[in-house]
Design a protein around this motif. Structure first.
Motif, PDB file in Angstrom:
ATOM      1  N   PHE A  71      -0.310   6.175  -4.049  1.00  0.00           N
ATOM      2  CA  PHE A  71      -1.149   5.144  -4.589  1.00  0.00           C
ATOM      3  C   PHE A  71      -1.793   4.325  -3.584  1.00  0.00           C
ATOM      4  CE2 PHE A  71      -2.670   1.663  -7.291  1.00  0.00           C
ATOM      5  CZ  PHE A  71      -3.896   2.170  -7.642  1.00  0.00           C
ATOM      6  N   GLY A  72      -0.704   3.731  -2.745  1.00  0.00           N
ATOM      7  CA  GLY A  72      -1.039   2.822  -1.746  1.00  0.00           C
ATOM      8  C   GLY A  72      -1.926   3.573  -0.640  1.00  0.00           C
ATOM      9  N   LEU A  75      -5.261   3.613  -2.242  1.00  0.00           N
ATOM     10  CA  LEU A  75      -5.994   2.463  -2.009  1.00  0.00           C
ATOM     11  C   LEU A  75      -6.570   2.206  -0.703  1.00  0.00           C
ATOM     12  CD1 LEU A  75      -3.906  -0.029  -4.276  1.00  0.00           C
ATOM     13  CD2 LEU A  75      -6.248   0.560  -4.605  1.00  0.00           C
ATOM     14  N   MET A  79     -10.358   1.691   0.814  1.00  0.00           N
ATOM     15  CA  MET A  79     -10.921   0.373   1.332  1.00  0.00           C
ATOM     16  C   MET A  79     -11.326   0.415   2.999  1.00  0.00           C
ATOM     17  SD  MET A  79      -8.920  -2.540  -0.817  1.00  0.00           S
ATOM     18  CE  MET A  79      -7.144  -1.941  -1.033  1.00  0.00           C
ATOM     19  N   PRO A  86      -2.093  -1.775   2.228  1.00  0.00           N
ATOM     20  CA  PRO A  86      -2.002  -2.370   0.867  1.00  0.00           C
ATOM     21  C   PRO A  86      -0.677  -3.103   0.622  1.00  0.00           C
ATOM     22  CG  PRO A  86      -3.364  -0.360   0.872  1.00  0.00           C
ATOM     23  CD  PRO A  86      -2.608  -0.510   2.090  1.00  0.00           C
ATOM     24  N   ILE A  87       0.229  -2.017   0.998  1.00  0.00           N
ATOM     25  CA  ILE A  87       1.748  -2.356   0.951  1.00  0.00           C
ATOM     26  C   ILE A  87       2.322  -3.624   1.566  1.00  0.00           C
ATOM     27  CG2 ILE A  87       4.258  -1.745   0.860  1.00  0.00           C
ATOM     28  CD1 ILE A  87       3.321   0.948  -0.095  1.00  0.00           C
ATOM     29  N   ALA A  89       0.155  -5.925   2.907  1.00  0.00           N
ATOM     30  CA  ALA A  89      -0.416  -7.069   2.458  1.00  0.00           C
ATOM     31  C   ALA A  89       0.132  -7.796   1.155  1.00  0.00           C
ATOM     32  CB  ALA A  89      -2.002  -6.809   2.251  1.00  0.00           C
ATOM     33  N   THR A  90       0.725  -6.881   0.373  1.00  0.00           N
ATOM     34  CA  THR A  90       1.073  -7.220  -0.867  1.00  0.00           C
ATOM     35  C   THR A  90       2.213  -7.960  -0.937  1.00  0.00           C
ATOM     36  OG1 THR A  90       0.030  -5.233  -2.191  1.00  0.00           O
ATOM     37  CG2 THR A  90       1.891  -6.396  -3.282  1.00  0.00           C
TER      38      THR A  90
ATOM     39  N   LEU B  36      -3.925  -8.287  -5.332  1.00  0.00           N
ATOM     40  CA  LEU B  36      -2.515  -7.624  -4.977  1.00  0.00           C
ATOM     41  C   LEU B  36      -1.538  -8.153  -5.995  1.00  0.00           C
ATOM     42  CD1 LEU B  36      -3.022  -8.839  -1.061  1.00  0.00           C
ATOM     43  CD2 LEU B  36      -3.141  -6.582  -2.104  1.00  0.00           C
ATOM     44  N   TRP B  43      -2.003  -2.860  -8.195  1.00  0.00           N
ATOM     45  CA  TRP B  43      -0.684  -2.088  -8.511  1.00  0.00           C
ATOM     46  C   TRP B  43      -0.414  -1.920 -10.196  1.00  0.00           C
ATOM     47  CZ3 TRP B  43       0.700   0.181  -4.371  1.00  0.00           C
ATOM     48  CH2 TRP B  43       0.161  -0.469  -3.051  1.00  0.00           C
TER      49      TRP B  43
END
Lengths: 116, 830
Positions: A71-72, A75, A79, A86-87, A89-90, B36, B43
Motif C-alpha cells: 500500500f505504501g 501511495l 503521489m 510514504p513510510i 515520511a510517516t 500521515l 494508513w
C-alpha cells in the motif's frame, strides 16, 4: 532508564495519536521535555519515541497481515514519489515533531521548573 | 540545562514550520499531519481491508432490522422486511465500500467537482452546467410527488448513505478524501439524478449534426450524405428482419463534390477534430453486448441470457454487486451503479435482463435569433420575442469559496450556447422529464418478459437502451426502450434547425408500439450490440444514424449463434471473449490483394512484402499472443487516415469527421473511386490498391520502429493493447494499466490500443427452475486500494472466466461457510 523512558513516551505518543489526533504528538512530547528537562538529550529520546510510536503502529498493522509495504508503494506511485517515501515520511514526521517539541519543552522546563 | 538562544530559536522556527505543514500543508504538499496520521490518515485504510466478522449499525427511519450477509465474493445479501428498508440498506452497503466513487460520480453530473478537487475541477464542471444537466436533475426532483415511489426510493437510499457517513470514523473514510484534504459530503436525493444525467451524457450526448455539417462543408451535401448515411450499409438489426443473414446495402459512393457554402459558414462553429484522437472508432467503444437464447436452441432446454456492458474501465469498477431480498415482494440479484437506488442489470427468480446502448439520436440544435450577440436576454419564435431564462452558476472550491461565476441562458428548448458567431440552443432528452429510478424498480417486480419490458418502458426515457430479457417460462424478448423524438416532417436529427420557427420543434415522442422490439422470434435467439435497431426496409423512421452505431459485434454474435443449434451457458461465457472478428474477415483480403497487385506490377516495397508475410500467417483472431492482430489494427488506422484526406480542411492536418468502418468497407468495393486519390499528392492519382498497400506498409514501419522486428517477440496483442484500468482520479498507484486481454476492435470483447474501455460486467444466466448465473467485473467490490477486494477479480476477468453467483432466497439458506462477514442494521429514530 533512558530506554524505558523512551518506550513509555512512545506508548504515550501512540495513545495520544489514537485518542486525540496527530497534533497530540508535539503536545505530549513538549510536556515530556518539560518534566524530564534534567535528563540527557530529552529531544533525542522524544524523536526516537515519535519514530517508534507511528512506526510501531505500522509494524503492528503489518504483523496483523495488513499490506503496509504494498500500500505504501501504491501511495507513493499515486503521489509520484519514490516507493519508500510514504513510510519514511510517516516515521520521520512524528520524530521531528516530538524531538523539537521535547527540546523546547525541556528549555521551558529548565527555565521555570528547575529548583532554584 | 544551559540556555542556548540560537538553538532554541532554530528549534522553535522548525517546529512551527512542521506544525504548519502538518496542519495546512504547503504548496503541492497536503496537510501532512492528517495525511500521515497512522490511525486516521491514509494508513487508516489498512484497518479496513476487510469487514469485521460481525457488526451492527443504526439507520434512521428503518422500519425493522435488516440482516446483511457478505458472501465469499464480498457480495452483500440484504434481507429486509420492506422494500424501502432494502433500498436504505443498499445505500448503506454501497457507501461502505464505494463512498468516494459515489460522490465523485454525482459531482461529475452536477458540475461540482471543484468542491472536491479544487480549482482543477472547474473546467470539467462547466460542461454539465452549460449542457443544463444539473438544472434538469434538480427540476426532475422538484417535479416528483413526495409520496411517489421514485421519491421514496431516492430518500431511502439517501438515508442509508448518510447513515454510513454518520457512523464512519475519519479512519474509515476512503483514502481519496485524505489525499484531497476533504471530507465526505452528505448525500442528497438529487445526487442519484445527477448520476443518471451523467450516464445520459456518457451514452446519449451524440453529435451527428456536427459530422454531417463538417462533411458537407468539405465535400458537398450528396457525398456527405453518402459517407455519413442515416442507415448502416450493413443490416443485421436488433429486431430480426427475418432474412436469417446480414444484408450488405452497398452502392457506389458519389465523388466528393464542391464545398457547400452554407455548411462552410457553419464549419467554424463546430468543434475541431482532436489530433490526439485520430482514432475513428474510439467513440464507439462505449458499447455493449447482450443476447438471449430460446429453450429450443439451448442445451439445457431453458432460456439463456448473456450481457456485458462496455464502458470506461476504472478502479474501482463502475459496478457493485448486490442482492436484495424482501420476502414475498422482492428477490433481485445484480449490479448497481454506486449512487443509483436499485439494481441496473441482473436477475430475479423469474426474469434476467441486460442492457445495451441504443445509440438513439435524442439531441438537436437550433440556431436562435437573439436580441444581443453579446448577452442575449430575448430570443424570437414565430415573430414573438421570448425571455431567455438565465441561471447563475457558481463554482465553489473545497472550503466553499467561489472560484468562478458564469451564467447559462435557456430557451424553451434548453441551454443556449455560443458557437462561433451564432447562438444555438440545444434540446436534449437527458434534460427532459423522466423517471429512470422508478423504471428500474418497477421492472424488477415483473415475472415475464412482457411484464418486464412494459414496466421498464413506463417512465424510462434516456439513454435509450436495448433491454434484453429472458424468463423462467422460456420467453426471450428485447425492446429498444427510450423516448424517441418525433421531428417535423419526419426529418432526422442531422441538421441544425432554424430556432425562429416553432414548427421546427419536436412534435412529441414515438408510441411504444413503434419501438424496435421482438419477443420469441422464429430464429430462436436475439442479439444486440449497438447496431441499427431496426431494418429501414421494415421501419424507415429515424432513430439514429450510421456512425452512431456499430455493426461488427452484432455480426459476430449472430454468426456464432447461427452456427450453434444447442447453446450452453458455458458457450455463452466463451462467446463473451471470443477472439474472432467479422470486421477482420471483411477487411483482411483487401490488404492481401493490394500487396499482390502491387507485387505483380513490380512496385511493392520491401515493407509491403514483409507486412504481407505477417498478415499471411494471421488467423484473424485477437488472442493475447497474436502478432498479426497488432499489424492489422495498425494498418486499419493508417487506412482510415489515408482514405479520408478529403475530410481534412485546407490548411489543417486533422479530419473534422470520420465515416464508419462499414462505409469504409463499402468504399473498398469500388477500386477506382476518386475517394482513393490522395489530394495531398497532386503528381499521382492513387487507386484503392495503392492506398491500402501504402497503409499496410506505413503500419509495418511504425510498428518496427516502436517494437522492433515482428520476430523480436514484442508484437503480442496482449502487450500492445492491454486493458488499462485507471483509478477514478487517475492516480497511477491505484490503477492497473497493463492487463492483457483477448479481443480487439469488432470482437465481442472490444479492446483498443488505448485500452481504457471494455467489458465492465459480464453475466450469463440460465432461467431454469433454479436460476443458474455466473458473472464478474474488472476490479473488486471494495473501493479501498489497500484491500485485496479492490482488484481481486481482475485476473479472472482478464482470462475471460466467470464466477458462480449465489443468490440465497432466505437467511436460513446461506451456509455458514459461504459467509465472510455479517452486518445488522437497526432502526434509529431521528
Amino acid at each position: 532508564m533512558t530506554v524505558l523512558r523512551t518506550i513509555v513516551l512512545a506508548v504515550l505518543l501512540a495513545l495520544g495519536t489514537v485518542l486525540v489526533a496527530w497534533w497530540a504528538v508535539p503536545l505530549v512530547a513538549a510536556a515530556f521535555g518539560a518534566i524530564s528537562h534534567a535528563t540527557r538529550r530529552p529531544g533525542l529520546s522524544a524523536a526516537v519515541a515519535g519514530l517508534l510510536a507511528w512506526g510501531g503502529y505500522l509494524g503492528i498493522a503489518a504483523l496483523g497481515g495488513a499490506p503496509v509495504g504494498v500500500f505504501g508503494a501504491r501511495l507513493a506511485a499515486s503521489m509520484q514519489l519514490p516507493g519508500w517515501a510514504p513510510i519514511t515520511a510517516t516515521i520521520l514526521f512524528p520524530a521531528v515533531l516530538a524531538g523539537l517539541a521535547s527540546y523546547l519543552g525541556a528549555r521551558v522546563g529548565g527555565r521555570y521548573l528547575s529548583p532554584t | 540545562m544551559r540556555f542556548r538562544p540560537v538553538a532554541t530559536l532554530f528549534a522553535l522556527v522548525v517546529l512551527a514550520g512542521a506544525l504548519y505543514v502538518g496542519a495546512a500543508g504547503a504548496g503541492p504538499l497536503p496537510a501532512l499531519g492528517a495525511l500521515l496520521d497512522p490511525v486516521s490518515g491514509v494508513w487508516g485504510s489498512l484497518g479496513y481491508i476487510k469487514f469485521a466478522d460481525s457488526a451492527t449499525a443504526p439507520i434512521p427511519n428503518l422500519s425493522a432490522p435488516v440482516d446483511i450477509r457478505y458472501d465469499q465474493r464480498d457480495v452483500p445479501h440484504i434481507f429486509a422486511k420492506s422494500e424501502d428498508d432494502a433500498i436504505r440498506a443498499l445505500g448503506y452497503v454501497v457507501a461502505r465500500d464505494r463512498l468516494f466513487q459515489m460522490e465523485l460520480q454525482a459531482r461529475a453530473g452536477a458540475g461540482t467537482l471543484s468542491e472536491l478537487v479544487g480549482k482543477a475541477g472547474v473546467v470539467a464542471d462547466s460542461e454539465p452546467r452549460h449542457l443544463g444537466m444539473a438544472r434538469a436533475a434538480e427540476r426532475k426532483l422538484a417535479a416528483l410527488n413526495p409520496t411517489s415511489m421514485e421519491s421514496r426510493l431516492l430518500q431511502a437510499y439517501s438515508d442509508g448513505v448518510n447513515a454510513y457517513i454518520d457512523n464512519a470514523t475519519r479512519a474509515e473514510w476512503p483514502v481519496e478524501y485524505k489525499l484531497l484534504g476533504t471530507r465526505p459530503a452528505r448525500w442528497r436525493p438529487v445526487n442519484s439524478l445527477y448520476l443518471y444525467a451523467r450516464m445520459g451524457f456518457t451514452l446519449a450526448h451524440t453529435n451527428g449534426e456536427s459530422e454531417r455539417v463538417a462533411a458537407e462543408a468539405l465535400v458537398g451535401a450528396a457525398a456527405a450524405g453518402a459517407i455519413f448515411p442515416r442507415n448502416s450499409p450493413i443490416q443485421e438489426p436488433i429486431q430480426p428482419n427475418g432474412s436469417g443473414a446480414p444484408r450488405y446495402d452497398f452502392h457506389s459512393i458519389p465523388a466528393p463534390g464542391a464545398a457547400d457554402s452554407a455548411a462552410l459558414a457553419l464549419l467554424p462553429l463546430l468543434p475541431r477534430g482532436n489530433p490526439s484522437r485520430d482514432d475513428a472508432e474510439v467513440s464507439r467503444l462505449f458499447a455493449s453486448n447482450n443476447w438471449a437464447i430460446s429453450p429450443a436452441r439451448s442445451a439445457s432446454g431453458h432460456a439463456l441470457l448473456a450481457g456485458d456492458p462496455h464502458l470506461e474501465l476504472t478502479l474501482p469498477s463502475i459496478w457493485f454487486e448486490a442482492h436484495l431480498v424482501v420476502p414475498g415482494k422482492l428477490d433481485v440479484y445484480g449490479v448497481t451503479i454506486p449512487g443509483a437506488p436499485g439494481i441496473v442489470i441482473g436477475f430475479t427468480r423469474d426474469v434476467a435482463w441486460s442492457l445495451t446502448n441504443t445509440g438513439a439520436d435524442v439531441l438537436d440544435y437550433y440556431r436562435e435569433t437573439v436580441d444581443s450577440q453579446t448577452r442575449p436576454m430575448k430570443y424570437r419564435v414565430d415573430g414573438v420575442w421570448k425571455d431567455v431564462e438565465r441561471r447563475q452558476e457558481r463554482y465553489r472550491g473545497k472550503r466553499g469559496e467561489v472560484l468562478r461565476v458564469d451564467t447559462v441562458g435557456y430557451t424553451h428548448r434548453g441551454p443556449l450556447m455560443r458557437m462561433g458567431t451564432e447562438w444555438v440552443s440545444m434540446r436534449w432528452m437527458v434534460n427532459e422529464p423522466a423517471r429512470e429510478a422508478g423504471a428500474f424498480f418497477n421492472a424488477i417486480h415483473a415475472t415475464t418478459v412482457q411484464e418486464f419490458l412494459d414496466a421498464f418502458a413506463r417512465g424510462y426515457a434516456v439513454p435509450a437502451q436495448n433491454v434484453m430479457v429472458a424468463d423462467r417460462r422460456g420467453n426471450i424478448g428485447i425492446r429498444s426502450t427510450g423516448y424517441y423524438p418525433i421531428r417535423p416532417d419526419g426529418g432526422d436529427g442531422l441538421t441544425i434547425r432554424d430556432g425562429s420557427l416553432s414548427a421546427n420543434d419536436w412534435r412529441g415522442f414515438r408510441p411504444l408500439q413503434q419501438y424496435p422490439q421482438s419477443i420469441n422470434p422464429p430464429q430462436g435467439f436475439l442479439a444486440s450490440a449497438n447496431q441499427q435497431p431496426i431494418d429501414p426496409a421494415v421501419e424507415p423512421g429515424y432513430f439514429g444514424y450510421d456512425s452512431g452505431y456499430e455493426v461488427w459485434r452484432a455480426l459476430q454474435i449472430n454468426r456464432l449463434l447461427r452456427a450453434n443449434a444447442k447453446v450452453s451457458l458455458d458457450d455463452m461465457r466463451r462467446y463473451q471473449t471470443d477472439p474472432g472478428s467479422v470486421r477482420a474477415d471483411a477487411f483482411y483480403p483487401y490488404f492481401r490483394r493490394a500487396v499482390a497487385a502491387l507485387r505483380a506490377n513490380g512496385v511493392a516495397s520491401p515493407s509491403m512484402l514483409s507486412a504481407d508475410s505477417v498478415l499471411a500467417a494471421w488467423d484473424h483472431r485477437y488472442t493475447v499472443t497474436n502478432t498479426g492482430a497488432v499489424l492489422f489494427e495498425a494498418a486499419m488506422q493508417q487506412l482510415v487516415r489515408h482514405t479520408w484526406d478529403e475530410l481534412i480542411p485546407a490548411g489543417d492536418s486533422v479530419r473534422t469527421a470520420t465515416p464508419s468502418t462499414a462505409v469504409l468497407l463499402q468504399l473498398l468495393g469500388d477500386s477506382t473511386s476518386v475517394w482513393w486519390d490522395d489530394r495531398r499528392t497532386s503528381a499521382v492519382s492513387e487507386d484503392r490498391n495503392a492506398v491500402v498497400a501504402r497503409s499496410l506498409a506505413a503500419a509495418f514501419d511504425a510498428l518496427v520502429k516502436r517494437y522492433g522486428a515482428p520476430t523480436a517477440g514484442r508484437w503480442a496483442w496482449g502487450n500492445t493493447a492491454p486493458a488499462q484500468l485507471h483509478h477514478l482520479l487517475r492516480l497511477a498507484g491505484f490503477s492497473e494499466l497493463s492487463v492483457p486481454v483477448q479481443g480487439g476492435r469488432g470482437t465481442l470483447n472490444p479492446s483498443a490500443q488505448n485500452g481504457g474501455f471494455g467489458s465492465s460486467w459480464r453475466m450469463v444466466v440460465e432461467m431454469g427452475d433454479r436460476v443458474r448465473a455466473m458473472g464478474t467485473y474488472p476490479g473488486g467490490q471494495s473501493g479501498n486500494p489497500a484491500s485485496r477486494r479492490y482488484n481481486d477479480r481482475l485476473r479472472l476477468w482478464g482470462e475471460g472466466n466467470l464466477e458462480l453467483l449465489i443468490a440465497p432466497s432466505s437467511l436460513d439458506s446461506i451456509a455458514p461457510a459461504q459467509v465472510s462477514a455479517s452486518l445488522t442494521l437497526s432502526p434509529r429514530k431521528r
